[in-house]
Design a protein around this motif. Structure first.
Motif, PDB file in Angstrom:
ATOM      1  N   LEU A  32      -7.118 -28.360 -30.564  1.00 58.37           N
ATOM      2  CA  LEU A  32      -6.624 -27.111 -30.277  1.00 58.37           C
ATOM      3  C   LEU A  32      -5.433 -27.241 -28.598  1.00 58.37           C
ATOM      4  N   LYS A  33      -6.140 -27.615 -27.440  1.00 60.35           N
ATOM      5  CA  LYS A  33      -5.550 -27.915 -26.546  1.00 60.35           C
ATOM      6  C   LYS A  33      -4.000 -28.790 -27.241  1.00 60.35           C
ATOM      7  N   LEU A  34      -4.355 -29.353 -27.525  1.00 63.80           N
ATOM      8  CA  LEU A  34      -2.938 -29.898 -27.717  1.00 63.80           C
ATOM      9  C   LEU A  34      -2.355 -29.478 -29.268  1.00 63.80           C
ATOM     10  N   SER A  35      -2.957 -28.733 -30.169  1.00 68.12           N
ATOM     11  CA  SER A  35      -1.812 -27.988 -30.589  1.00 68.12           C
ATOM     12  C   SER A  35      -1.431 -26.818 -30.445  1.00 68.12           C
ATOM     13  N   ARG A  36      -1.483 -26.406 -28.775  1.00 70.47           N
ATOM     14  CA  ARG A  36      -1.782 -25.246 -28.190  1.00 70.47           C
ATOM     15  C   ARG A  36      -1.759 -23.723 -28.970  1.00 70.47           C
ATOM     16  N   ILE A  37      -3.072 -23.920 -29.654  1.00 67.93           N
ATOM     17  CA  ILE A  37      -3.871 -23.104 -29.880  1.00 67.93           C
ATOM     18  C   ILE A  37      -4.173 -22.445 -29.101  1.00 67.93           C
ATOM     19  N   THR A  38      -5.323 -22.831 -27.235  1.00 64.05           N
ATOM     20  CA  THR A  38      -6.089 -22.285 -26.606  1.00 64.05           C
ATOM     21  C   THR A  38      -5.162 -23.050 -24.897  1.00 64.05           C
ATOM     22  N   LYS A  39      -5.406 -22.351 -24.045  1.00 65.42           N
ATOM     23  CA  LYS A  39      -4.980 -22.895 -23.468  1.00 65.42           C
ATOM     24  C   LYS A  39      -6.025 -23.322 -21.961  1.00 65.42           C
ATOM     25  N   GLU A  40      -7.268 -22.544 -23.051  1.00 68.50           N
ATOM     26  CA  GLU A  40      -8.499 -22.517 -22.034  1.00 68.50           C
ATOM     27  C   GLU A  40      -9.160 -23.970 -21.615  1.00 68.50           C
ATOM     28  N   PRO A  41      -9.469 -23.858 -20.372  1.00 70.78           N
ATOM     29  CA  PRO A  41     -10.225 -25.850 -20.264  1.00 70.78           C
ATOM     30  C   PRO A  41     -10.724 -26.747 -21.730  1.00 70.78           C
ATOM     31  N   VAL A  42     -10.790 -27.617 -21.153  1.00 71.10           N
ATOM     32  CA  VAL A  42     -10.652 -28.601 -22.185  1.00 71.10           C
ATOM     33  C   VAL A  42     -12.437 -29.077 -21.172  1.00 71.10           C
ATOM     34  N   ARG A 139     -20.970 -23.975 -36.379  1.00 68.91           N
ATOM     35  CA  ARG A 139     -21.287 -23.224 -35.407  1.00 68.91           C
ATOM     36  C   ARG A 139     -20.834 -22.234 -34.432  1.00 68.91           C
ATOM     37  N   PRO A 140     -21.334 -20.937 -33.659  1.00 76.61           N
ATOM     38  CA  PRO A 140     -21.060 -20.030 -33.855  1.00 76.61           C
ATOM     39  C   PRO A 140     -19.342 -20.298 -32.525  1.00 76.61           C
ATOM     40  N   LYS A 141     -19.801 -21.032 -31.305  1.00 73.18           N
ATOM     41  CA  LYS A 141     -18.464 -21.824 -30.816  1.00 73.18           C
ATOM     42  C   LYS A 141     -17.151 -22.437 -31.749  1.00 73.18           C
ATOM     43  N   ASP A 142     -17.788 -22.979 -32.806  1.00 71.34           N
ATOM     44  CA  ASP A 142     -16.952 -23.472 -33.465  1.00 71.34           C
ATOM     45  C   ASP A 142     -16.186 -22.488 -34.664  1.00 71.34           C
ATOM     46  N   LEU A 143     -16.557 -21.761 -35.404  1.00 68.80           N
ATOM     47  CA  LEU A 143     -16.163 -20.104 -36.194  1.00 68.80           C
ATOM     48  C   LEU A 143     -15.756 -19.400 -34.991  1.00 68.80           C
ATOM     49  N   GLU A 144     -15.571 -19.515 -33.813  1.00 70.94           N
ATOM     50  CA  GLU A 144     -15.013 -18.872 -33.194  1.00 70.94           C
ATOM     51  C   GLU A 144     -13.366 -19.305 -32.624  1.00 70.94           C
ATOM     52  N   ARG A 145     -13.280 -20.818 -32.589  1.00 69.74           N
ATOM     53  CA  ARG A 145     -12.184 -21.398 -32.425  1.00 69.74           C
ATOM     54  C   ARG A 145     -11.782 -21.251 -33.738  1.00 69.74           C
ATOM     55  N   ALA A 146     -12.103 -21.879 -35.338  1.00 65.92           N
ATOM     56  CA  ALA A 146     -11.646 -21.328 -36.009  1.00 65.92           C
ATOM     57  C   ALA A 146     -11.121 -20.226 -36.472  1.00 65.92           C
ATOM     58  N   ALA A 147     -11.890 -19.125 -35.807  1.00 60.28           N
ATOM     59  CA  ALA A 147     -11.039 -17.266 -35.820  1.00 60.28           C
ATOM     60  C   ALA A 147      -9.499 -17.731 -34.975  1.00 60.28           C
ATOM     61  N   LEU A 148      -8.866 -18.376 -33.674  1.00 60.37           N
ATOM     62  CA  LEU A 148      -8.225 -18.991 -33.530  1.00 60.37           C
ATOM     63  C   LEU A 148      -6.554 -18.990 -34.553  1.00 60.37           C
ATOM     64  N   VAL A 149      -7.819 -20.354 -35.001  1.00 62.50           N
ATOM     65  CA  VAL A 149      -6.293 -21.450 -35.742  1.00 62.50           C
ATOM     66  C   VAL A 149      -6.374 -21.019 -36.681  1.00 62.50           C
ATOM     67  N   GLU A 150      -7.329 -19.176 -37.304  1.00 63.33           N
ATOM     68  CA  GLU A 150      -6.370 -19.205 -38.500  1.00 63.33           C
ATOM     69  C   GLU A 150      -6.210 -18.038 -37.916  1.00 63.33           C
ATOM     70  N   ALA A 151      -5.570 -17.282 -36.627  1.00 62.94           N
ATOM     71  CA  ALA A 151      -5.094 -15.903 -36.237  1.00 62.94           C
ATOM     72  C   ALA A 151      -3.117 -16.774 -36.229  1.00 62.94           C
ATOM     73  N   ALA A 152      -3.160 -18.071 -35.973  1.00 60.07           N
ATOM     74  CA  ALA A 152      -2.441 -19.059 -35.415  1.00 60.07           C
ATOM     75  C   ALA A 152      -1.590 -19.131 -36.722  1.00 60.07           C
ATOM     76  N   LEU A 153      -2.503 -18.951 -37.745  1.00 60.26           N
ATOM     77  CA  LEU A 153      -1.698 -19.936 -39.079  1.00 60.26           C
ATOM     78  C   LEU A 153      -1.291 -18.337 -39.892  1.00 60.26           C
ATOM     79  N   ASN A 154      -1.843 -17.777 -39.276  1.00 61.87           N
ATOM     80  CA  ASN A 154      -0.679 -16.459 -40.634  1.00 61.87           C
ATOM     81  C   ASN A 154       0.107 -15.556 -39.790  1.00 61.87           C
TER      82      ASN A 154
END
Length: 154
Positions: A32-42, A139-154
């Motif tokens: 996700l960081k490499l895709s520029r979806i998040t800037k959160e620390p890995v 998992r909850p953390k994965d679903l939160e990340r999925a929402a970020l990806v969905e937003a980026a794709l739309n």
């Protein structure tokens, strides 16, 4: 972790990757960081690969594969948490399977995008495939990340 540690870890992964192998990807928060979806620390980097390539990574690092602790929803052979000085933890996932619909299903990827981060050359799945993986993990953390990806794709 500062981006320098992230980049150093990616360089270490690229150096350890077996020559000519095309069956390893960074997934999860690192992708996700490499895709520029998040800037959160890995906090760690997950590598999805085959058993053969996982064993080659481990040979490079001179680490023995040990039996994985059983998990009700995930299994990998091998699953090894690699710890190196001054690098992020690396989770190596060989031949990963997910428990879905009452059976173990292999987690396989079809897309492979080459990413350059600083001086590191690594590979991640396309965003649509990252989304699928995150949803399958569920998992909850994965679903939160999925929402970020969905937003980026739309």
């Amino acid at each position: 972790m500062p981006d320098g540690v992230f980049e150093n870890t990616l360089r270490e992964i690229a150096a350890a990757a077996p020559a000519g192998s095309d069956d390893w990807w960074i997934i999860g928060s690192g992708a996700l960081k490499l895709s520029r979806i998040t800037k959160e620390p890995v906090r760690d980097i997950d590598i999805l690969t085959t058993r053969k390539t996982a064993l080659a990574f481990l040979a490079y690092w001179d680490i023995a594969a040990t039996p994985a602790v059983p998990h009700p929803f995930f299994r990998s052979s091998p699953f090894v948490q690699v710890r190196r000085p001054r690098l992020l933890p690396i989770d190596l996932l060989g031949d990963m399977h997910l428990y879905e619909n009452n059976c173990w299903t292999p987690l396989t990827l079809k897309t492979r995008n080459h990413i350059v981060f600083g001086s590191a050359n690594v590979f991640i799945p396309e965003l649509e495939e990252q989304l699928s993986v995150l949803r399958r993990f569920g998992r909850p953390k994965d679903l939160e990340r999925a929402a970020l990806v969905e937003a980026a794709l739309n």
